[in-house]
Design a protein around this motif. Sequence first.
Motif, PDB file in Angstrom:
ATOM      1  N   ARG A 143       0.828  -1.208   0.000  1.00  0.00           N
ATOM      2  CA  ARG A 143       0.000   0.000   0.000  1.00  0.00           C
ATOM      3  C   ARG A 143       0.860   1.255   0.000  1.00  0.00           C
ATOM      4  O   ARG A 143       0.588   2.214  -0.727  1.00  0.00           O
ATOM      5  N   GLN A 144       1.918   1.253   0.829  1.00  0.00           N
ATOM      6  CA  GLN A 144       2.813   2.411   0.877  1.00  0.00           C
ATOM      7  C   GLN A 144       3.524   2.612  -0.454  1.00  0.00           C
ATOM      8  O   GLN A 144       3.829   3.747  -0.833  1.00  0.00           O
ATOM      9  N   ALA A 145       3.816   1.518  -1.148  1.00  0.00           N
ATOM     10  CA  ALA A 145       4.525   1.602  -2.423  1.00  0.00           C
ATOM     11  C   ALA A 145       3.600   1.875  -3.597  1.00  0.00           C
ATOM     12  O   ALA A 145       4.061   2.057  -4.723  1.00  0.00           O
ATOM     13  N   GLY A 146       2.305   1.881  -3.352  1.00  0.00           N
ATOM     14  CA  GLY A 146       1.354   2.119  -4.436  1.00  0.00           C
ATOM     15  C   GLY A 146       1.085   0.892  -5.279  1.00  0.00           C
ATOM     16  O   GLY A 146       0.633   1.003  -6.426  1.00  0.00           O
ATOM     17  N   ILE A 147       1.336  -0.296  -4.730  1.00  0.00           N
ATOM     18  CA  ILE A 147       1.109  -1.533  -5.470  1.00  0.00           C
ATOM     19  C   ILE A 147      -0.286  -2.064  -5.145  1.00  0.00           C
ATOM     20  O   ILE A 147      -0.628  -2.255  -3.971  1.00  0.00           O
ATOM     21  N   THR A 148      -1.073  -2.322  -6.180  1.00  0.00           N
ATOM     22  CA  THR A 148      -2.413  -2.869  -6.012  1.00  0.00           C
ATOM     23  C   THR A 148      -2.470  -4.280  -6.567  1.00  0.00           C
ATOM     24  O   THR A 148      -1.654  -4.660  -7.415  1.00  0.00           O
ATOM     25  N   PRO A 149      -3.413  -5.097  -6.109  1.00  0.00           N
ATOM     26  CA  PRO A 149      -3.538  -6.460  -6.657  1.00  0.00           C
ATOM     27  C   PRO A 149      -3.711  -6.474  -8.168  1.00  0.00           C
ATOM     28  O   PRO A 149      -3.226  -7.384  -8.849  1.00  0.00           O
ATOM     29  N   ALA A 150      -4.369  -5.469  -8.719  1.00  0.00           N
ATOM     30  CA  ALA A 150      -4.571  -5.428 -10.170  1.00  0.00           C
ATOM     31  C   ALA A 150      -3.248  -5.281 -10.917  1.00  0.00           C
ATOM     32  O   ALA A 150      -3.100  -5.811 -12.032  1.00  0.00           O
ATOM     33  N   MET A 151      -2.280  -4.586 -10.314  1.00  0.00           N
ATOM     34  CA  MET A 151      -0.998  -4.365 -10.982  1.00  0.00           C
ATOM     35  C   MET A 151      -0.166  -5.632 -11.074  1.00  0.00           C
ATOM     36  O   MET A 151       0.724  -5.732 -11.924  1.00  0.00           O
ATOM     37  N   SER A 178      25.192 -12.276 -21.950  1.00  0.00           N
ATOM     38  CA  SER A 178      26.455 -12.972 -21.706  1.00  0.00           C
ATOM     39  C   SER A 178      26.676 -13.135 -20.204  1.00  0.00           C
ATOM     40  O   SER A 178      26.030 -12.485 -19.379  1.00  0.00           O
ATOM     41  N   GLU A 179      27.629 -14.006 -19.839  1.00  0.00           N
ATOM     42  CA  GLU A 179      27.890 -14.281 -18.426  1.00  0.00           C
ATOM     43  C   GLU A 179      28.525 -13.103 -17.696  1.00  0.00           C
ATOM     44  O   GLU A 179      28.509 -13.068 -16.466  1.00  0.00           O
ATOM     45  N   ASP A 180      29.105 -12.162 -18.430  1.00  0.00           N
ATOM     46  CA  ASP A 180      29.680 -10.995 -17.776  1.00  0.00           C
ATOM     47  C   ASP A 180      28.707  -9.812 -17.758  1.00  0.00           C
ATOM     48  O   ASP A 180      29.067  -8.687 -17.432  1.00  0.00           O
ATOM     49  N   ALA A 181      27.446 -10.078 -18.082  1.00  0.00           N
ATOM     50  CA  ALA A 181      26.446  -9.007 -18.112  1.00  0.00           C
ATOM     51  C   ALA A 181      26.058  -8.585 -16.704  1.00  0.00           C
ATOM     52  O   ALA A 181      26.022  -9.398 -15.772  1.00  0.00           O
ATOM     53  N   THR A 182      25.772  -7.317 -16.542  1.00  0.00           N
ATOM     54  CA  THR A 182      25.163  -6.794 -15.322  1.00  0.00           C
ATOM     55  C   THR A 182      23.672  -6.601 -15.597  1.00  0.00           C
ATOM     56  O   THR A 182      23.215  -6.782 -16.718  1.00  0.00           O
ATOM     57  N   VAL A 183      22.928  -6.228 -14.567  1.00  0.00           N
ATOM     58  CA  VAL A 183      21.488  -6.070 -14.757  1.00  0.00           C
ATOM     59  C   VAL A 183      20.965  -4.892 -13.955  1.00  0.00           C
ATOM     60  O   VAL A 183      21.459  -4.603 -12.859  1.00  0.00           O
ATOM     61  N   LEU A 184      20.013  -4.219 -14.534  1.00  0.00           N
ATOM     62  CA  LEU A 184      19.266  -3.170 -13.837  1.00  0.00           C
ATOM     63  C   LEU A 184      17.866  -3.717 -13.599  1.00  0.00           C
ATOM     64  O   LEU A 184      17.136  -4.001 -14.550  1.00  0.00           O
ATOM     65  N   VAL A 185      17.528  -3.911 -12.333  1.00  0.00           N
ATOM     66  CA  VAL A 185      16.235  -4.482 -11.958  1.00  0.00           C
ATOM     67  C   VAL A 185      15.261  -3.341 -11.692  1.00  0.00           C
ATOM     68  O   VAL A 185      15.566  -2.415 -10.940  1.00  0.00           O
ATOM     69  N   GLN A 186      14.096  -3.413 -12.302  1.00  0.00           N
ATOM     70  CA  GLN A 186      13.092  -2.365 -12.133  1.00  0.00           C
ATOM     71  C   GLN A 186      11.853  -2.929 -11.458  1.00  0.00           C
ATOM     72  O   GLN A 186      11.399  -4.020 -11.769  1.00  0.00           O
ATOM     73  N   SER A 187      11.354  -2.149 -10.518  1.00  0.00           N
ATOM     74  CA  SER A 187      10.192  -2.558  -9.743  1.00  0.00           C
ATOM     75  C   SER A 187       9.094  -1.520  -9.880  1.00  0.00           C
ATOM     76  O   SER A 187       9.361  -0.316  -9.814  1.00  0.00           O
ATOM     77  N   LEU A 188       7.896  -1.991 -10.050  1.00  0.00           N
ATOM     78  CA  LEU A 188       6.778  -1.068 -10.187  1.00  0.00           C
ATOM     79  C   LEU A 188       6.329  -0.613  -8.803  1.00  0.00           C
ATOM     80  O   LEU A 188       5.839  -1.403  -8.009  1.00  0.00           O
ATOM     81  N   GLN A 189       6.523   0.676  -8.550  1.00  0.00           N
ATOM     82  CA  GLN A 189       6.167   1.240  -7.253  1.00  0.00           C
ATOM     83  C   GLN A 189       5.557   2.608  -7.446  1.00  0.00           C
ATOM     84  O   GLN A 189       5.769   3.270  -8.458  1.00  0.00           O
ATOM     85  N   GLU A 190       4.819   3.012  -6.441  1.00  0.00           N
ATOM     86  CA  GLU A 190       4.291   4.367  -6.354  1.00  0.00           C
ATOM     87  C   GLU A 190       3.562   4.775  -7.635  1.00  0.00           C
ATOM     88  O   GLU A 190       3.923   5.724  -8.321  1.00  0.00           O
ATOM     89  N   ALA A 191       2.538   4.017  -7.932  1.00  0.00           N
ATOM     90  CA  ALA A 191       1.645   4.336  -9.045  1.00  0.00           C
ATOM     91  C   ALA A 191       2.383   4.518 -10.367  1.00  0.00           C
ATOM     92  O   ALA A 191       2.199   5.489 -11.089  1.00  0.00           O
ATOM     93  N   GLY A 192       3.235   3.574 -10.681  1.00  0.00           N
ATOM     94  CA  GLY A 192       3.867   3.581 -11.989  1.00  0.00           C
ATOM     95  C   GLY A 192       5.279   4.110 -12.022  1.00  0.00           C
ATOM     96  O   GLY A 192       5.941   4.031 -13.052  1.00  0.00           O
ATOM     97  N   VAL A 193       5.780   4.652 -10.905  1.00  0.00           N
ATOM     98  CA  VAL A 193       7.160   5.130 -10.875  1.00  0.00           C
ATOM     99  C   VAL A 193       8.085   3.940 -10.657  1.00  0.00           C
ATOM    100  O   VAL A 193       7.888   3.143  -9.738  1.00  0.00           O
ATOM    101  N   LEU A 194       9.094   3.805 -11.501  1.00  0.00           N
ATOM    102  CA  LEU A 194       9.985   2.656 -11.406  1.00  0.00           C
ATOM    103  C   LEU A 194      11.089   2.895 -10.384  1.00  0.00           C
ATOM    104  O   LEU A 194      11.767   3.912 -10.413  1.00  0.00           O
TER     105      LEU A 194
END
Length: 397
Positions: free
Chosen positions: A250-258, A320-336
Amino acid sequence: MRPPGPFREGFFRSPIRGPVLTGILGSILLVLTAIVALTGFLSHIAYMPDLPGNAIVPKDRDFPLTFDWPTSPSWLYALTQGLHTNVGLVVIPFVLAKLWSVFPRLFVWPPAKSPAQAIERLSIALLVSSTIFQLATGVANAQYWYPFKFNFVVAHYYGAIVFVAALAIHVIVKMPMVLRVYKDREWIKPIRQDLDEPTISRRGVIAFAGAGALTLLLGNVGQSIGGPLRKTALFAPRRDSGFPVNKTARQAGITPAMVGDDYQLVLRAGQRVTSLTREDLLALPQHTARLPIACVEGWSTTQEWTGVRLSDLRRRAGASEDATVLVQSLQEAGVLRRASLSADQLGADDAMLALKVNGEDLSLDHGYPARIIVPALPGVHNTKWVAQMDFNREART
């Protein structure tokens, strides 16, 4: 002429104030603050170097003070941050005792007899003010109370630099006095002053500060150790939960529909885009590991996680195995919200996109439908409500 009041000689009458008590308390504080400072800088390296908006020192292979935080042992961050927060609390009574022991020095007259002494007193002013600032903001952060309007992470980092610099100057200037106290064994000599019996001895002051430090430690350390001891952490805001939640859905703006039937995890590697539903993720090989998760506020908990290894998702994305990653999370009504992981962190055997905890689906507050779990990383990197993983994408902004 000497001003009246506390500037007069003899105004402060306690016979136990002086170099001996100050030297002993200073020795104790030197050890404690060294632990707090070291674990604090380590926490920064583990916690924030690549988070957008919070990067202070760029993570550069040519810069000697930054490195990829290791994933082994799995309890590494829980230990370092537990030491940082709990020893930080232990420091408080000893700081107050030392300030009491040197309080008359604030009223020496004249304030400085030479430029060198003026520089020394300025360094003391910086040391005292930075100490109070670091302890006050650190305790406020651990209590999830933010009365200040500035970025805590950045301010705490720069405050630590000022503190360490001022402390180094203070130690260099005062170390001869401290060594003399121990060399002459003055710390075990009885008090011999013109005054009558003091109300408390030097040992009493140190014992009183130690009792206060022990009280603070016992009232907080349970949240770092976890398990049944969490309920003994009377000073910790997360003592009532065996599996704490810093930010609810709720604080993060995440709803069951999302995160409902339309949820898809998007994997990007260059021009290649792969989408996976939660059912697709559950159909992939599952990995289970019992791992701790720890937060910068000092709490930690160990749970059994089940999900897809991040290395498998990397291969699935075609990176590739030497790749890094940027993880994105849906929070606060669409703000990543974003957090980055290095190649080594991605490739750790127990690093996974968790789908279940303790054999049950993740709850919405704990990151359903999927969250990142990487051994030894701070909780902020264990992203909840994962929506997208961009491999080889630049993490800093």
